[in-house]
Design a protein around this motif. Structure first.
Motif, short mmCIF file in Angstrom:
data_model
loop_
_atom_site.label_atom_id
_atom_site.label_comp_id
_atom_site.label_asym_id
_atom_site.label_seq_id
_atom_site.Cartn_x
_atom_site.Cartn_y
_atom_site.Cartn_z
N PRO A 171 3.71 1.45 8.90
CA PRO A 171 4.41 0.34 7.65
C PRO A 171 3.44 -0.72 7.67
O PRO A 171 4.15 -1.11 6.43
CB PRO A 171 6.11 -0.43 7.80
CG PRO A 171 6.15 0.09 9.76
CD PRO A 171 5.58 0.88 10.04
N TYR A 177 11.09 -2.86 -0.18
CA TYR A 177 12.08 -1.43 -0.83
C TYR A 177 12.80 -0.62 -0.15
O TYR A 177 12.28 0.49 1.16
CB TYR A 177 10.34 -0.48 -2.30
CG TYR A 177 9.90 -1.74 -2.59
CD1 TYR A 177 9.87 -2.04 -3.73
CD2 TYR A 177 8.88 -2.24 -1.59
CE1 TYR A 177 9.37 -2.82 -4.31
CE2 TYR A 177 8.26 -3.09 -3.13
CZ TYR A 177 8.03 -3.34 -4.18
OH TYR A 177 7.36 -4.13 -4.34
N ASP A 178 13.88 0.27 -1.10
CA ASP A 178 14.58 0.57 -0.14
C ASP A 178 14.39 2.32 -0.92
O ASP A 178 15.75 2.89 -0.22
CB ASP A 178 16.01 0.42 -0.16
CG ASP A 178 16.17 0.18 -1.71
OD1 ASP A 178 15.86 0.90 -3.01
OD2 ASP A 178 17.92 0.02 -2.29
N VAL A 179 13.20 2.60 -1.21
CA VAL A 179 13.14 4.42 -1.14
C VAL A 179 12.28 4.26 0.20
O VAL A 179 11.53 3.69 0.26
CB VAL A 179 12.57 4.26 -2.70
CG1 VAL A 179 11.50 5.59 -2.73
CG2 VAL A 179 13.20 3.95 -3.89
N VAL A 180 12.85 5.94 0.33
CA VAL A 180 11.58 6.02 1.79
C VAL A 180 10.93 7.27 1.22
O VAL A 180 10.71 7.89 1.38
CB VAL A 180 13.15 6.62 2.70
CG1 VAL A 180 12.28 6.87 4.19
CG2 VAL A 180 14.35 5.60 3.31
N THR A 181 10.01 6.47 1.01
CA THR A 181 8.29 7.01 1.41
C THR A 181 7.33 5.57 1.49
O THR A 181 7.71 4.96 2.75
CB THR A 181 8.20 7.09 -0.26
OG1 THR A 181 6.71 7.10 -0.91
CG2 THR A 181 8.12 5.68 -1.22
N THR A 182 6.53 6.14 1.29
CA THR A 182 5.70 5.65 3.03
C THR A 182 5.08 4.11 2.07
O THR A 182 3.24 4.39 1.55
CB THR A 182 3.80 6.29 3.04
OG1 THR A 182 3.75 7.81 2.39
CG2 THR A 182 4.09 6.79 4.75
N ILE A 183 6.08 3.63 2.28
CA ILE A 183 5.08 2.05 1.29
C ILE A 183 4.95 0.92 3.07
O ILE A 183 5.92 0.81 3.45
CB ILE A 183 6.33 1.41 0.83
CG1 ILE A 183 5.98 2.38 -0.51
CG2 ILE A 183 6.46 0.34 0.37
CD1 ILE A 183 7.76 1.90 -1.51
N SER A 184 3.87 0.54 3.11
CA SER A 184 3.41 -0.62 3.74
C SER A 184 2.95 -1.36 3.12
O SER A 184 2.94 -1.92 2.49
CB SER A 184 1.85 0.49 4.44
OG SER A 184 2.52 1.51 4.89
N TYR A 185 3.10 -2.51 4.37
CA TYR A 185 3.09 -3.89 4.26
C TYR A 185 1.80 -4.95 4.70
O TYR A 185 1.37 -3.58 5.89
CB TYR A 185 4.33 -4.84 4.41
CG TYR A 185 5.60 -4.47 3.98
CD1 TYR A 185 6.15 -5.21 2.24
CD2 TYR A 185 6.39 -3.74 3.75
CE1 TYR A 185 6.82 -4.48 1.86
CE2 TYR A 185 7.30 -3.09 3.56
CZ TYR A 185 7.14 -3.59 2.19
OH TYR A 185 8.62 -2.79 1.46
N ILE A 226 9.29 -8.58 -0.46
CA ILE A 226 10.90 -7.66 -0.65
C ILE A 226 10.32 -6.34 -0.10
O ILE A 226 9.34 -5.72 0.25
CB ILE A 226 10.62 -7.41 -2.69
CG1 ILE A 226 10.92 -8.27 -3.31
CG2 ILE A 226 11.73 -6.11 -2.47
CD1 ILE A 226 10.25 -8.31 -4.89
N THR A 264 0.79 -1.14 -0.16
CA THR A 264 -0.02 0.07 -0.05
C THR A 264 0.90 1.34 -0.17
O THR A 264 1.37 1.58 0.93
CB THR A 264 -1.16 0.36 1.77
OG1 THR A 264 -1.83 -1.43 1.30
CG2 THR A 264 -1.53 1.21 1.52
#
Ligand SMILES: Cc1ncc(C[n+]2csc(CCOP(=O)(O)OP(=O)(O)O)c2C)c(N)n1
Ligand SMILES: Cc1ncc(C[n+]2csc(CCOP(=O)(O)OP(=O)(O)O)c2C)c(N)n1
Ligand code: SF4
Ligand code: SF4
Ligand code: SF4
Ligand code: SF4
Lengths: 300, 384, 191, 89, 384, 300, 89, 191
Positions: free
Chosen positions: F56, G4-12, G2, E206
């Motif tokens: 996160p 991701y190594d870009v710091v943005t709001t990616i949530s799992y 995986i 997301t």
């Protein structure tokens, strides 16, 4: 009503920046005759913003608020509300916008203003393109028409803005065409008398945009009506009724002229006929118009 | 004069009511919403003289304000963050049209990710739109500034829109005591709007048509002049308010314990209030530090900042970051001082996305400077 | 409690229980009692019914310039005993501080790992008795406010009652104010 | 006309804001008064308002502003207007 | 490599085609329109590999770009002035989402009144959005910079959107000769986009949900780091381009005759080219002046500016004004120098709303400084 | 089709930030069962943006692009176009938006995406308010309903979004209600198979916003259908057809339950009944609904 | 998964992203297996997915996440589910 | 003309006559002829059919960095003789510069208040002869280009022809190129 009965007052001054043969000034002259002096125009970005001529002069004799392209209906809500609170009565608050500012980038402000029951007249000047920026596609551009962004002809049919506006259940909706000034005049006069949101859309053939010679502006408009490509109707109290030639078509008293007559007058449809006749696309257009009229018949 | 305890947003609504605003057009967004809800209640109860337009977006809110203001109505809107950003084009428009609209902006961080907490990137990003900008640090100041903003914006030498900023939640949702003058007192302070131009059927002008390159720069020059005028008028208004009501928040800057100090801390908004606590604490420890709370970002208080820097070094805390550069206040302060004085200026960024900044944090930042341990520039929230 | 210039208070409740309103009433009452500085604020986020939430108040003799969160409250008010199972209500609470709990238990039933003044009151019972119910659920925020003057001398029961009556006019205000008074009377304190 | 002393784009109505636009013409409409039946179609359709409607509903062309589009000629049902090439062009 | 003579806009469209862009979403506005028209022609002729989305507003253009970029497509848009302003919220969004969208912005003044001519207030007003910003001075530079912008934005250490600005009409509608490399050469320089994150059904993440105050500052810090990285990578890319194609426009600054001078003039965009002529003329008269054309506004070339000021005084011409403050470049240069050097810095504003600025005007401004006759700060267009 | 036949796969994880009794997760569970794994959601600002829980972590098991409030349909156009060019086939691009993001601030992006024939499914979650910001009026709020910005009850009727979308002549339009999951499932399954723009609107009663107790979410939805306040229909190939209970109403096989039953269940309509019955406003609502059904009958 | 190594709001994706939300309950659904006819209405209507559908279409309640809304009880046509007040409340 | 490093040219025409295209073709041709610096640009505004408009070109041996307008052209090209009645075509034209006029008149019929090289050609006649008509109106921009090499040695007729052929492929290009050559041949020059 005859042309003679239209008032002599002019609110558009000669010597404006309009192109020769411009349908905008034709339409505006008639519309402002109907609206009269007690009128404030709100004008988003489009060709009329140019026609006004430039600072420190203007070619219009009613007060005008120019506003950003997408903002006209909202600004008009503000004008209308401001006048109300300040006790200024019986002033016509009128948006005068192009089809780009109505069908596309301005539809949200328009829809919002209709929903909240703004007391104003919204007039859409429909030349079926973005002429101000040099003839690009708009939501009003008909199927198969050339523009600089639909070089091979537009792939989608035009939005049915009339239907969309009527779906908002407002008190008055009408279509008109510059070629029928008495009809246009009457419709604006009627809209003036009604409270709440009113919507009038005027078909205005554009010589450079539609690619016909500039003396044919009025003729091309007339043919749009006679071929049924452009219906003239009114919608009041939830009911549609038809006017003039369109009424005759609807009632089966005349047959629509063949749509090809209208298409062939315009360079923008050239790719339907050259290098060879594009039967498939012509048929789709014909069908589209026929379905529209069927639909109208079921509604009246 | 009575005292009420209420949230920043409710107090803002109160100010709008008492300023006898004619037209409000606004759209809900957290944490601004309770302003418009309160105004809607006033309307329902018949306690609001004007009209409240429920628009379908902030873009339309500002557009409607422009329309209303252009016919002479006193006009207000309120928004926050994404709502403010969506207005951007119309903010430029309102300023170039010289319409004295007043807006409350409840500072909130920008997404993605969604973040509803305070930071000032939203309003800082509007620093080039030509609006006058205030930053408040208490609910009292919110009330007073909104009323004053109308007087300022409508002043014949100003004729500009005014943005009154305050921190989301930290002020918008926090109840604090506020002194409210009587309606007649407010009316006396803020008479009916005087109008320089309007849409008038008896005087049909066209506003905003094409303007050619030779004339256009004059319009910009006139705006700049209006800001220069505003600089003085803000001071006058602050003093008039103090005389009438005995309340004084400073002028373009609020100086707090700045006499005879080695360092002056500069910050904006709620951080400016928290900074007072920090200064008090540091003073107790014998540190010679004062606070200049920046109340006004536009017109930028160049002169005032230079004056400060004549006698002290400066420590600037920004609750914003112009990414690829630095905090906006830090930049503009240094630019103002350049070539004028050679005080040292230290910059921090803190409180982004609502990250809490306590007086202890502030003291830590200042002491690090005063102890000669800080020379760089950092985002305190992360690197703290 | 009260000799300190500044008192910081944290409320623990569940979404829908009105902890924020309680904090606001407390601030209003404190102002009536002559505290120049008062402040009340919610935890900044969305409330969901039943989910644990927090609210805050500050009371002081002087104007309050603090705008940061409260990390080390002097007092904690627990609107719903069960919250203690899912939230750490003692977090940061000052050694020597106070805790007020809505419970049928007695102060001595609690054994906290810190030195605390403990106050208990059956706010739920009082709410039910006074017919303070919304959707069948007892409203505990006004009753529990009544317990506070018992442990905090910066604010009086009378001011709390007045503040309540101003907020809810008429009979509803009366009932709430009565509940607060009743709670005041029934609060058990252990120092 | 009141002049406003705020410097923003406020513009005042002016005939010939773009000058005498008659100079744009390549073709010139010529009116044959004999043929004219005073139907006023040319008047209402002229985009420029360059057809002057007289008291008696007779018409006249204002060459200072007529841009020579030819609509009047096209719309006149009795062909009382004809377009001729401008002299020097 | 072949040479064509064409307008800035057509050249931009060419660059987009040769960069093998996957998705273009754009909306017409003067003077940008001929870019999208040209791309539409390419599409019609089957000369464009990607998709062209005809959107209904610039706000939607940028939103569509965000959607396309988020699934991994190489994405482009073009706009100007009000179109750019209308995108404002989505500009912030694209940057915070770290999407390497490339945009051509054709600088044009802001209304009202409507003015379609060049000035840089539109893009300057976006300086706080987190975008990388370039300013071009020739059609060759437009071509080269657009191709380079993809490489830069997509670089794994950058991952940011890039705005390529150039002056409306002055470049957009002016034909100039441009050297165009072969497609294979471009492909070698600019390989397929490498992706850091994307919407992927096999890896359901997301993007952009709520982020709390404790985490949010990290996102901002990361953006700032990416800008710091970009600073070096811009230089690398410039040099690589020079090696491959023998064309060099400078790095963050283009230095022109700056060795051993007393004064350096700083300007951006087409004014930067005209300034070369002015420098040449002044040199002829024996004036020791050079030019540093500012190519990149974000990341701001702090280091480079400081380096310049170690040896010379600076004269800055802004084609923008942050009303209530001053020209943005002037501000940021002074802020960069503060505490580092003590060169004199002089500021002018010129060319607003398309007001023509000739090399003679530029020389006049510079000479006035060099002759010690200018100390203040002015809008040359009006006060000149 | 029975509930048993709905797939077991879950794409909404328990332990999300939704309120107890939230209709959004009810709707999403069913919708995602129909859409399946090959789906990308585009979500503007609204309550679902909160339900996802926070960084996160996320409570959803399909890829999601959150986007600005007014931008969903445009962003989806980009997603759809990007996938096409990159050769990724058979992925459902789905906008999942609230009524605020659809009727009001998002209508322009939506209208534009429909006009340019974007291949996507647009699902409007209609809880008739802005719930995320604490229950303000939206264009979908019904007449007379209380919200925090319509304290005395809304003065305007809701927009007819279905009619507006149908006026765009897209291939598929449907209405649904969380209380009829099989119907909803079938409609989403059908939309998946059609190319071009599809629009589905789901009525989703919101306990705090409509002021009823949280265990009644499904019941209130059911009653909306049974009283005819919310019609279930489909529009395909330019024709409307009705489903389930609505079909029976239309065909006259059952009588609509009295609208008051539905109104009375909801605290937001309390001012229609207390302190005294507001005959006038109740009549207007009744008439409005009756007219709607008459209109439907004329269309089928 | 995986990262991701870009710091943005990616949530799992995570079950219980907000923790065990069962703690939010004021009332608790109690299932009477005897009465249950396995119609699965509770399963499809539970906003939380806290009704576990077994292989044999019998159901079970996941109290770790059930927020106690009562929809299942309201929708069960055979009244196999009833709501009772949580103990300590 | 041509010994100057930089030559600045202004075109006068009417909206619809293709002055901008003419300027572009000239620039393209000049590049072919080895001029490193070429530039062509319209007057920046909207074109209206029939209304007077201007377009510009610069030609130089070196890269051109000028981005400003042209105030003092070395040469003026008049696409439509009648424009001279409503526009001041001589404005700023350099003393000793050149003027090329589409006219049936002869050079000696003109008496300008400045010292100028005058060139005349009946571009309209040539257009009609070569059947270069759009909507019945003669296209004069390509023919008049042919006259330019007669007075400006930075550009050759051959390059102009090539440039024209590249722009309009096939027969149409041929006809235009032919018209340019014919104009070249018929141009009368008076220095
Ligand atoms: C936000 C924004 N985008 C784009 C433009 C540029 N623009 C001005 S007018 C126009 C087209 C107008 O089309 P329409 O409304 O149909 O009127 P017409 O020009 O055909 O008369 C465009 C794209 C603008 N002014 N503002
Ligand atoms: C530009 C902008 N304006 C306002 C907001 C604040 N906002 C977020 S969600 C929302 C209302 C959403 O309403 P709706 O779409 O009906 O969904 P619901 O909240 O009811 O689920 C608002 C006003 C925003 N995020 N962005
Ligand atoms: S030619 Fe056109 S502009 Fe002239 S009078 Fe006739 S209609 Fe009017
Ligand atoms: S249209 Fe013809 S007949 Fe009618 S008024 Fe004009 S000139 Fe006379
Ligand atoms: S009470 Fe609500 S959350 Fe719990 S199992 Fe039943 S429906 Fe699900
Ligand atoms: S709704 Fe009732 S009968 Fe149906 S599965 Fe659930 S508990 Fe069993």
């Amino acid at each position: 009503m005859a042309i003679k009965d239209l008032p002599k007052e002019e609110y558009v001054l000669p010597g404006s920046a309009a192109c020769p043969g411009c349908p905008a000034t034709i339409a505006l002259r008639t519309v402002l005759k109907a609206l009269g002096k007690r009128t404030i125009l709100v004008i988003p970005a489009w060709w009329t913003a140019v026609i006004q001529s430039w600072y420190p002069h203007t070619s219009f004799k009613v007060p005008i608020l120019n506003i950003a392209f997408e903002a006209a209906a909202a600004a008009a809500s503000g004008v209308s509300s401001g006048l109300k609170v300040l006790g200024e009565k019986d002033i016509n608050v009128v948006v005068w916008a192009g089809d780009g500012g109505t069908y596309d980038i301005g539809i949200q402000a328009l829809s919002g203003a209709l929903e909240r029951n703004t007391d104003f007249i919204y007039i859409c000047y429909n030349n079926q393109i973005y002429s101000n920026t040099g003839i690009q596609r708009s939501g009003a551009t008909p199927y198969a028409a050339w523009t600089t962004t639909t070089v091979g002809g537009k792939r989608e049919f035009n939005k049915d803005m009339g239907a969309i506006v009527m779906a908002h259940r407002i008190p008055y909706v009408a279509t008109a065409c510059i070629s029928y000034p008495e009809d246009l005049y009457k419709k604006v006069m009627k809209a003036k008398e009604i409270r709440g949101p009113k919507y009038i859309e005027i078909l205005t053939p554009c010589p450079p945009g539609w690619r016909f010679s500039m003396d044919k502006t009025v003729e091309v408009g007339r043919l749009a009506v006679e071929t049924g490509a452009w219906p003239l109707y009114e919608y009041e109290n939830g009911k549609m009724s038809f006017n003039g030639f369109s009424k005759l078509i609807l009632e089966g008293k005349v047959k629509r002229k063949p749509i090809e007559e209208w298409l062939k007058m315009q360079g923008r449809f050239r790719n339907l006929f050259k290098p060879k006749r594009d039967e498939e696309r012509i048929r789709r257009i014909e069908e589209f118009i026929e379905r529209m009229w069927e639909d109208f018949r079921s509604k009246v | 004069m009575r005292i009420v305890v209420d949230t920043g947003n409710h107090i803002a609504a109160k100010a709008v009511q008492m300023a006898r605003v004619d037209v409000v057009a606004a759209y809900p967004i957290t944490p601004q919403t309770t302003i418009v809800e309160r105004i809607a209640e006033y309307v329902e109860k018949g306690e609001f003289h004007g009209d409240y337009i429920c628009v379908e977006s902030e873009h339309s809110a500002m557009s409607a304000c422009i329309g209303a203001s252009a016919v002479g109505a006193r006009t207000f809107t309120a928004t926050s963050s994404h709502g403010l950003l969506l207005m951007h084009e119309m903010l430029h428009w309102a300023a170039l049209a010289r319409l004295p609209i007043v807006m409350a902006n409840v500072n909130r961080a920008i997404g993605p990710g969604w973040n509803i907490w305070s930071d000032q990137n939203d309003s800082i990003s509007q620093r080039d739109t030509g609006w006058i900008q205030f930053y408040c640090s208490s609910n009292q100041e919110i009330f007073d500034t909104i009323i004053q903003a109308f007087k300022l914006g409508e002043h014949e030498k100003v004729q500009l829109p005014v943005m009154v900023n305050y921190d989301g939640f930290i002020l918008s949702h926090t109840s604090l005591p506020v002194k409210i003058p009587e309606q007649e007192e407010i009316d006396e302070f803020l008479p009916k709007r005087k109008i320089k131009w309007k849409l008038d059927i008896n005087n049909p002008i066209t506003h905003g048509n094409i303007i050619m390159p030779n004339d256009y720069p004059k319009i910009r020059r006139a705006m700049q002049e209006a800001h220069e005028n505003a600089h003085g008028i803000i001071k006058e208004i602050s003093r008039e308010w103090e005389e009438r009501f005995g309340i004084y928040h400073g002028e373009l800057l609020e100086l707090y314990k700045c006499d005879d100090v080695d360092y002056v801390l500069l910050s904006m908004g709620a951080l400016g209030a928290e900074s007072k606590v920090a200064v008090d604490e540091m003073r107790k420890k014998g540190r010679k530090i004062g606070l200049a709370r920046v109340r006004v970002l536009r017109p930028f208080p160049k002169k005032e900042v230079i004056e400060l820097a004549r006698h002290s070094d400066l420590i600037v805390i920004d609750r914003n970051i112009s990414v690829g550069m630095e905090g906006a206040l830090f930049t503009e302060i240094k630019a103002s001082l350049y070539g004028e004085v050679d005080a040292k200026v230290y910059g921090y960024i803190a409180g982004l996305g609502g990250k809490d900044v306590t007086f202890k944090d502030i003291s830590k930042m200042c002491e690090r400077v005063m102890d000669g341990k800080y020379g760089g520039y950092m985002i305190f929230d992360v690197e703290g | 409690m009260g000799e300190r210039k500044l008192v910081e208070i944290r409320f623990h409740g569940r979404g829908g229980q009105g902890a924020v309103t309680a904090a606001n009433i407390l601030a209003g009452a404190a102002l009536r009692d002559g505290n120049k500085g008062v402040q009340a604020f919610p935890f900044f986020g969305a409330e969901r019914r039943g989910a644990p939430i927090r609210a805050f108040a500050r009371i002081s003799d002087e104007e309050i310039n603090l705008r940061s969160e409260i990390y080390n409250p002097d007092m904690v008010i627990v609107l719903d005993e069960s919250i203690m199972e899912i939230a750490n209500v003692l977090e940061g609470l000052k050694e020597g501080g106070a805790i007020v709990i809505n419970t049928t238990k007695s102060c001595s039933d609690y054994d906290f790992p810190k030195k605390l003044t403990v106050a208990t009151v059956d706010a739920t019972g009082i709410a039910i008795k006074n017919d303070l119910l919304v959707g069948g659920i007892p409203v505990v925020n006004t009753p529990i406010l009544g317990a506070i003057p018992k442990v905090l001398d910066k604010v009086t029961l009378e001011s709390i009652e007045e503040e309540i009556r101003e907020r809810w006019k008429g009979e509803l205000g009366e009932r709430n104010a009565r509940a607060a008074r009743e709670a005041y009377e029934k609060t058990e304190v252990m120092r | 006309m009141i002049k406003y002393d705020v410097v923003t784009t406020i513009s005042y109505p002016k005939k010939g804001a773009m000058g005498k636009t008659g100079g744009w013409r390549a073709f010139k409409p010529i009116l044959d008064k004999e043929k004219c039946v005073r139907c006023l179609r040319c008047w209402i359709f002229c985009p420029e308002g360059a057809i002057i409607r007289k008291e008696d509903d007779s018409v006249e062309i204002d060459y200072d502003y007529c841009k020579g589009c030819g609509i009047c000629a096209n719309e006149c049902r009795v062909k009382a207007i004809s377009m001729v090439r401008e002299e020097s062009k």
